[in-house]
Scaffold this motif. Structure first.
Motif, PDB file in Angstrom:
ATOM      1  N   UNK A 128      25.219  19.194  10.418  1.00  0.00           N
ATOM      2  CA  UNK A 128      23.875  18.807   9.986  1.00  0.00           C
ATOM      3  C   UNK A 128      22.994  18.651  11.222  1.00  0.00           C
ATOM      4  N   UNK A 129      22.216  19.678  11.502  1.00  0.00           N
ATOM      5  CA  UNK A 129      21.242  19.648  12.590  1.00  0.00           C
ATOM      6  C   UNK A 129      20.049  20.481  12.144  1.00  0.00           C
ATOM      7  N   UNK A 130      18.980  20.446  12.930  1.00  0.00           N
ATOM      8  CA  UNK A 130      17.854  21.305  12.560  1.00  0.00           C
ATOM      9  C   UNK A 130      18.068  22.744  13.019  1.00  0.00           C
ATOM     10  N   UNK A 131      19.142  22.978  13.779  1.00  0.00           N
ATOM     11  CA  UNK A 131      19.477  24.333  14.181  1.00  0.00           C
ATOM     12  C   UNK A 131      18.619  24.894  15.295  1.00  0.00           C
ATOM     13  N   UNK A 132      17.757  24.042  15.879  1.00  0.00           N
ATOM     14  CA  UNK A 132      16.880  24.488  16.966  1.00  0.00           C
ATOM     15  C   UNK A 132      17.117  23.560  18.158  1.00  0.00           C
ATOM     16  N   UNK A 133      18.212  23.769  18.886  1.00  0.00           N
ATOM     17  CA  UNK A 133      18.508  22.883  20.020  1.00  0.00           C
ATOM     18  C   UNK A 133      17.351  22.860  21.014  1.00  0.00           C
ATOM     19  N   UNK A 134      17.169  21.682  21.622  1.00  0.00           N
ATOM     20  CA  UNK A 134      16.072  21.507  22.578  1.00  0.00           C
ATOM     21  C   UNK A 134      16.632  21.255  23.968  1.00  0.00           C
ATOM     22  N   UNK A 135      16.042  21.881  24.965  1.00  0.00           N
ATOM     23  CA  UNK A 135      16.368  21.523  26.341  1.00  0.00           C
ATOM     24  C   UNK A 135      15.865  20.104  26.580  1.00  0.00           C
ATOM     25  N   UNK A 136      16.697  19.268  27.146  1.00  0.00           N
ATOM     26  CA  UNK A 136      16.373  17.845  27.280  1.00  0.00           C
ATOM     27  C   UNK A 136      15.006  17.630  27.953  1.00  0.00           C
ATOM     28  N   UNK A 137      14.756  18.345  29.033  1.00  0.00           N
ATOM     29  CA  UNK A 137      13.497  18.174  29.739  1.00  0.00           C
ATOM     30  C   UNK A 137      12.289  18.525  28.886  1.00  0.00           C
ATOM     31  N   UNK A 138      12.425  19.576  28.059  1.00  0.00           N
ATOM     32  CA  UNK A 138      11.316  19.981  27.200  1.00  0.00           C
ATOM     33  C   UNK A 138      11.073  18.964  26.090  1.00  0.00           C
ATOM     34  N   UNK A 139      12.157  18.395  25.563  1.00  0.00           N
ATOM     35  CA  UNK A 139      12.028  17.390  24.503  1.00  0.00           C
ATOM     36  C   UNK A 139      11.230  16.186  25.008  1.00  0.00           C
TER      37      UNK A 139
ATOM     38  N   UNK B 296      24.952  25.139  15.538  1.00  0.00           N
ATOM     39  CA  UNK B 296      24.379  26.020  14.522  1.00  0.00           C
ATOM     40  C   UNK B 296      24.335  25.307  13.174  1.00  0.00           C
ATOM     41  N   UNK B 297      23.252  25.506  12.444  1.00  0.00           N
ATOM     42  CA  UNK B 297      23.169  24.970  11.085  1.00  0.00           C
ATOM     43  C   UNK B 297      23.092  26.090  10.053  1.00  0.00           C
ATOM     44  N   UNK B 298      23.614  27.266  10.411  1.00  0.00           N
ATOM     45  CA  UNK B 298      23.499  28.429   9.519  1.00  0.00           C
ATOM     46  C   UNK B 298      24.137  28.160   8.157  1.00  0.00           C
ATOM     47  N   UNK B 299      25.303  27.544   8.147  1.00  0.00           N
ATOM     48  CA  UNK B 299      25.963  27.252   6.873  1.00  0.00           C
ATOM     49  C   UNK B 299      25.139  26.279   6.050  1.00  0.00           C
TER      50      UNK B 299
END
Length: 308
Positions: free
Chosen positions: A228-239, A274-277
């Motif tokens: 369960x994630x939004x499937x769009x990982x963020x680079x820590x610095x950008x977040x 991945x949150x594809x499923x």
């Protein structure tokens, strides 16, 4: 007819699930180690019982829930968090606690939702992981969560249940380091590396939808596992740069955390979830994420209340 459910762990996520069930006019019982109900229990209008998952002798009330409500108790949500100030160790709370609760449930319960963590995976070197990736937890929380998953798999209820491996939950009141950003103080974490996230409101909606889906299924075909994630990982610095922008703070600064710190251990995992499923399943249910990436989630949180 109204359904009756049991929640262990009425915290940041569990309280929102209870509120959604309240809005459906369902009954919910929640446990607390306190002598009195919490504010979240009052808001969600849950019926409460005092219990400690590490002490089986405090769980006898579970078998009486159905008679109190006049309707069978159908499901259990186990979303217990770990209190580092309490005496029991994390394995006793996550794994042994779940086993104690399963042993005390009334026979009417047909399904369980266990809130696990993506911490059950090992170091990925920036690569992707999903439900098929072998588990290899390095931290105590991941090890205890994986042990709890195995307990549910081995239990008869496991064949009609779900294991939800949640990414990092964020939402109102849970965006770390805002005070440091405002004060232009460095964050003790590397700016590189991936954050995997899920907005708490999306996570709560998914739990409620999974419970409804399990109730409608006739098959007993093993625990259903979802990342369960939004499937769009963020680079820590950008977040944190985006969080700083939204609160009108200067760009973030970072410093190397101590090698033996939790921050260093989290950063060392460096994986993308991945949150594809999950997305494929949600499409079959007519569902979509309300906050499909961290930018939309942070905007909702910090534009509505930048003082958080």
């Amino acid at each position: 007819m109204r359904a009756t459910r049991i929640i262990f762990g009425l915290g940041y996520l569990g309280s929102r699930v209870a509120n959604l069930w309240r809005d459906q006019r369902d009954h919910t019982w929640a446990s607390t180690r306190r002598d009195d109900p919490t504010e979240a229990m009052f808001v969600a209008r849950t019926l409460t019982a005092q219990a400690d998952v590490t002490k089986p002798e405090t769980l006898g009330w579970l078998r009486e829930v159905s008679s109190h409500m006049g309707a069978p108790t159908e499901s259990l949500l186990y979303a217990v968090g770990y209190d580092r100030t309490a005496a029991p160790d994390i394995h006793s709370v996550y794994a042994d606690g779940l086993q104690n609760v399963l042993a005390a449930l009334p026979a009417s319960v047909t399904r369980v939702i266990y809130i696990s963590t993506t911490g059950v995976y090992g170091t990925a070197g920036g690569g992707w992981v999903d439900e098929t990736t072998p588990t290899a937890p390095h931290r105590d929380g991941g090890k205890a969560s994986l042990a709890a998953e195995e307990i549910l798999r081995a239990h008869p209820l496991g064949r009609r249940s779900a294991i939800l491996r949640l990414a990092g939950i964020y939402g109102p009141g849970r965006v770390p380091y805002l005070d440091r950003l405002r004060a232009s103080e460095p964050i003790a974490a590397p700016s590189a590396g991936w954050l995997n996230l899920i907005h708490v409101d999306d996570a709560a909606r998914i739990v409620v939808a999974i419970d409804r889906w399990l109730a409608d299924r006739n098959e007993a075909d093993s625990p259903h596992l979802f990342c369960v994630s939004d499937g769009v990982p963020a680079v820590r610095g950008e977040y944190y740069a985006e969080a700083a922008r939204l609160i009108g703070a200067p760009p973030p600064q970072f410093t190397t955390p101590p090698a033996d710190s939790p921050a260093a251990a989290r950063a060392g995992a460096d994986r993308r979830v991945s949150n594809a499923k999950l997305r494929k399943w949600m499409a079959t249910q007519g569902l979509a994420l309300q906050y499909p990436n961290y930018r939309e989630g942070l905007a909702q949180i910090l534009n509505s209340n930048p003082a958080i």
